[in-house]
Design a protein around this motif. Structure first.
Motif, PDB file in Angstrom:
ATOM      1  N   PRO A  95       0.845  -1.206   0.000  1.00 39.05           N
ATOM      2  CA  PRO A  95       0.000   0.000   0.000  1.00 39.05           C
ATOM      3  C   PRO A  95       0.878   1.252   0.000  1.00 39.05           C
ATOM      4  CG  PRO A  95      -0.761  -1.587   1.627  1.00 39.05           C
ATOM      5  CD  PRO A  95       0.553  -2.090   1.131  1.00 39.05           C
ATOM      6  N   GLY A  96       0.519   2.180  -0.873  1.00 39.56           N
ATOM      7  CA  GLY A  96       1.322   3.399  -0.975  1.00 39.56           C
ATOM      8  C   GLY A  96       2.639   3.172  -1.670  1.00 39.56           C
ATOM      9  N   SER A  97       2.691   2.162  -2.542  1.00 42.15           N
ATOM     10  CA  SER A  97       3.952   1.845  -3.214  1.00 42.15           C
ATOM     11  C   SER A  97       4.428   2.976  -4.109  1.00 42.15           C
ATOM     12  CB  SER A  97       3.799   0.562  -4.040  1.00 42.15           C
ATOM     13  OG  SER A  97       2.767   0.712  -5.010  1.00 42.15           O
ATOM     14  N   ALA A  98       3.496   3.853  -4.509  1.00 43.28           N
ATOM     15  CA  ALA A  98       3.910   4.982  -5.347  1.00 43.28           C
ATOM     16  C   ALA A  98       4.860   5.902  -4.607  1.00 43.28           C
ATOM     17  CB  ALA A  98       2.678   5.757  -5.809  1.00 43.28           C
ATOM     18  N   ALA A  99       4.844   5.790  -3.267  1.00 44.62           N
ATOM     19  CA  ALA A  99       5.724   6.649  -2.473  1.00 44.62           C
ATOM     20  C   ALA A  99       7.150   6.120  -2.422  1.00 44.62           C
ATOM     21  CB  ALA A  99       5.178   6.776  -1.052  1.00 44.62           C
ATOM     22  N   VAL A 100       7.374   4.897  -2.942  1.00 41.37           N
ATOM     23  CA  VAL A 100       8.722   4.329  -2.954  1.00 41.37           C
ATOM     24  C   VAL A 100       9.473   4.916  -4.137  1.00 41.37           C
ATOM     25  CG1 VAL A 100      10.090   2.229  -3.069  1.00 41.37           C
ATOM     26  CG2 VAL A 100       7.877   2.201  -1.904  1.00 41.37           C
ATOM     27  N   PRO A 101      10.436   5.763  -3.896  1.00 39.59           N
ATOM     28  CA  PRO A 101      11.126   6.414  -5.018  1.00 39.59           C
ATOM     29  C   PRO A 101      12.049   5.461  -5.742  1.00 39.59           C
ATOM     30  CG  PRO A 101      12.195   6.980  -2.947  1.00 39.59           C
ATOM     31  CD  PRO A 101      10.990   6.156  -2.588  1.00 39.59           C
ATOM     32  N   ALA A 102      12.244   5.715  -7.033  1.00 41.56           N
ATOM     33  CA  ALA A 102      13.228   4.947  -7.789  1.00 41.56           C
ATOM     34  C   ALA A 102      14.617   5.303  -7.281  1.00 41.56           C
ATOM     35  CB  ALA A 102      13.110   5.265  -9.276  1.00 41.56           C
ATOM     36  N   PRO A 103      15.545   4.370  -7.306  1.00 37.71           N
ATOM     37  CA  PRO A 103      16.904   4.681  -6.845  1.00 37.71           C
ATOM     38  C   PRO A 103      17.469   5.887  -7.572  1.00 37.71           C
ATOM     39  CG  PRO A 103      16.647   2.326  -7.238  1.00 37.71           C
ATOM     40  CD  PRO A 103      15.407   2.977  -7.755  1.00 37.71           C
ATOM     41  N   GLY A 104      18.256   6.675  -6.880  1.00 31.76           N
ATOM     42  CA  GLY A 104      18.834   7.867  -7.469  1.00 31.76           C
ATOM     43  C   GLY A 104      19.786   7.576  -8.594  1.00 31.76           C
ATOM     44  N   TRP A 105      20.316   6.366  -8.626  1.00 26.42           N
ATOM     45  CA  TRP A 105      21.291   6.009  -9.660  1.00 26.42           C
ATOM     46  C   TRP A 105      20.622   5.401 -10.896  1.00 26.42           C
ATOM     47  CZ3 TRP A 105      20.212   0.941  -9.939  1.00 26.42           C
ATOM     48  CH2 TRP A 105      19.848   0.282  -8.754  1.00 26.42           C
ATOM     49  N   TYR A 106      19.284   5.284 -10.877  1.00 26.96           N
ATOM     50  CA  TYR A 106      18.567   4.677 -12.012  1.00 26.96           C
ATOM     51  C   TYR A 106      17.881   5.768 -12.807  1.00 26.96           C
ATOM     52  CZ  TYR A 106      15.294   1.831 -14.676  1.00 26.96           C
ATOM     53  OH  TYR A 106      14.575   1.253 -15.685  1.00 26.96           O
ATOM     54  N   ARG A 107      18.114   5.768 -14.119  1.00 27.81           N
ATOM     55  CA  ARG A 107      17.525   6.802 -14.988  1.00 27.81           C
ATOM     56  C   ARG A 107      16.863   6.125 -16.181  1.00 27.81           C
ATOM     57  NH1 ARG A 107      23.051  10.506 -14.947  1.00 27.81           N
ATOM     58  NH2 ARG A 107      23.067  10.864 -12.669  1.00 27.81           N
ATOM     59  N   LEU A 108      15.666   6.549 -16.473  1.00 29.88           N
ATOM     60  CA  LEU A 108      14.906   6.008 -17.608  1.00 29.88           C
ATOM     61  C   LEU A 108      14.875   7.041 -18.705  1.00 29.88           C
ATOM     62  CD1 LEU A 108      13.177   3.742 -18.790  1.00 29.88           C
ATOM     63  CD2 LEU A 108      11.185   4.791 -17.704  1.00 29.88           C
ATOM     64  N   GLN A 109      15.355   6.674 -19.884  1.00 28.83           N
ATOM     65  CA  GLN A 109      15.366   7.598 -21.021  1.00 28.83           C
ATOM     66  C   GLN A 109      14.622   6.969 -22.186  1.00 28.83           C
ATOM     67  OE1 GLN A 109      19.357   8.767 -21.986  1.00 28.83           O
ATOM     68  NE2 GLN A 109      19.813   9.539 -19.938  1.00 28.83           N
ATOM     69  N   ASP A 110      13.903   7.790 -22.915  1.00 26.92           N
ATOM     70  CA  ASP A 110      13.167   7.324 -24.101  1.00 26.92           C
ATOM     71  C   ASP A 110      14.134   7.161 -25.274  1.00 26.92           C
ATOM     72  OD1 ASP A 110      10.811   7.310 -22.704  1.00 26.92           O
ATOM     73  OD2 ASP A 110      10.398   9.416 -23.186  1.00 26.92           O
TER      74      ASP A 110
END
Length: 331
Positions: free
Chosen positions: A316-331
């Motif tokens: 519950p509230g998993s949206a509050a779990v931030p992605a790691p700072g070292w992970y970047r998603l690029q298109d």
């Protein structure tokens, strides 16, 4: 009465035993000597075979008990909610399963990211394919462990470190895998977790097992050639010798032995592993969102990365779990 012409006559001579004395004929004496030799050989080879067969399980157990058994660890809690020491994830993986493998290497790379040395970028190349690019934030700082230096220099150019596509690693990287494994084994020995390199120990017992196998086969062939005429049981001792070699060969993966420190550390890390694998049972996952990035490399070392990610994704509230700072998603 008389004997008629052409009538047969049978004369029987009965000699009591011992009535005639004197030396036995040479051929008779030789036959008796050969019979005695065959009886002695059958007894010797039969007893030797039985003794070796009965000693075989005990011998293998004695080898494991004296050389491959871990010391008994002290009492450990049911689970540990944080790492019991500062041992890096890659070495934890080696400690637990006594092998340095690609999982431990992956855990080391993610630990590099967690410690700010590299970043991981996911680039979409198509709707069905994406590239994972590992980029360095600089050269490896001073004070890092020897095996970490070997991993870093194997993945990146040590002179001009830049980026590495994890989907298409260079051929030179795979040639470096034995060096990475050896460096990780040396590191756990340096830490006092193993008395000797687990890899070298496995190889040593494997080679010894092969040696006994070859010796058993050679002994069997020699017995057939030189002892077959003396006793059909001459080949018997070769069988347990061969089986002993096969036993050592099968035991070799289990022969690396932890030290007392290593056994205690392994028990504590297994308690931490239990926590990671059942975090929903012990904690409200939403309240420990900061642990996701922190413990992800350890989850990878334990082979629990999918379960770890799923636990936070379904919380519950998993949206509050931030992605790691070292992970970047690029298109």
């Amino acid at each position: 009465s008389g004997v008629a012409a052409y009538e047969g006559v049978e004369i029987s001579l009965v000699i009591e035993h011992g009535a005639i004395t004197g030396p036995l004929p040479f051929w008779h004496e030789q036959e008796l000597r050969q019979a005695e030799q065959r009886a002695s050989a059958n007894l010797f080879f039969g007893v030797a075979t039985l003794v070796l067969f009965f000693a075989l399980p005990g011998g293998l157990y004695l080898v494991w008990y004296s050389k491959g058994r871990d010391p008994k660890a002290g009492p450990v809690p049911e689970y540990l909610a944080e790492p019991p020491s500062d041992l890096p994830p890659g070495l934890v993986g080696v400690l637990i399963d006594e092998k340095a493998d690609l999982r431990d290497l992956t855990a080391t790379l993610f630990d590099f990211a967690r410690r700010g040395l590299v970043t991981l970028e996911a680039k979409s190349q198509s709707a069905f394919n994406s590239a994972l690019i590992l980029k360095t934030q600089g050269k490896l700082p001073a004070g890092w462990r020897d095996y970490e230096k070997v991993v870093f220099s194997s993945v990146f150019d040590p002179v001009n470190p830049g980026a590495c596509n994890l989907n298409s690693m260079p051929r030179d990287f795979f040639l470096q895998l034995p060096n990475i494994e050896a460096a990780m084994y040396d590191e756990v020995v340096k830490e006092g977790l193993f008395a000797a390199s687990p890899g070298s120990t496995r190889t040593s017992y494997k080679n010894t097992g092969i040696g006994f196998l070859v010796a058993g086969v050679a002994l069997g062939i020699a017995a057939l050639i030189f002892g077959g005429s003396l006793s059909p049981l001459a080949i018997g001792p070769a069988l347990p010798v061969t089986l002993f070699g096969l036993g050592l060969l099968l035991m070799s993966p289990h022969m690396p032995a932890r030290t007392r420190k290593g056994a205690e550390e392994a028990a504590k890390w297994q308690a931490f592993q239990k926590y990671l694998s059942n975090i929903q049972h012990y904690k409200d996952v939403a309240t420990v969102a900061d642990q996701f990035e922190k413990y992800l490399p350890y989850a990878i070392a334990f082979g629990l990365e999918r379960r770890w990610i799923t636990a936070f994704a379904k919380a519950p509230g998993s949206a509050a779990v931030p992605a790691p700072g070292w992970y970047r998603l690029q298109d």
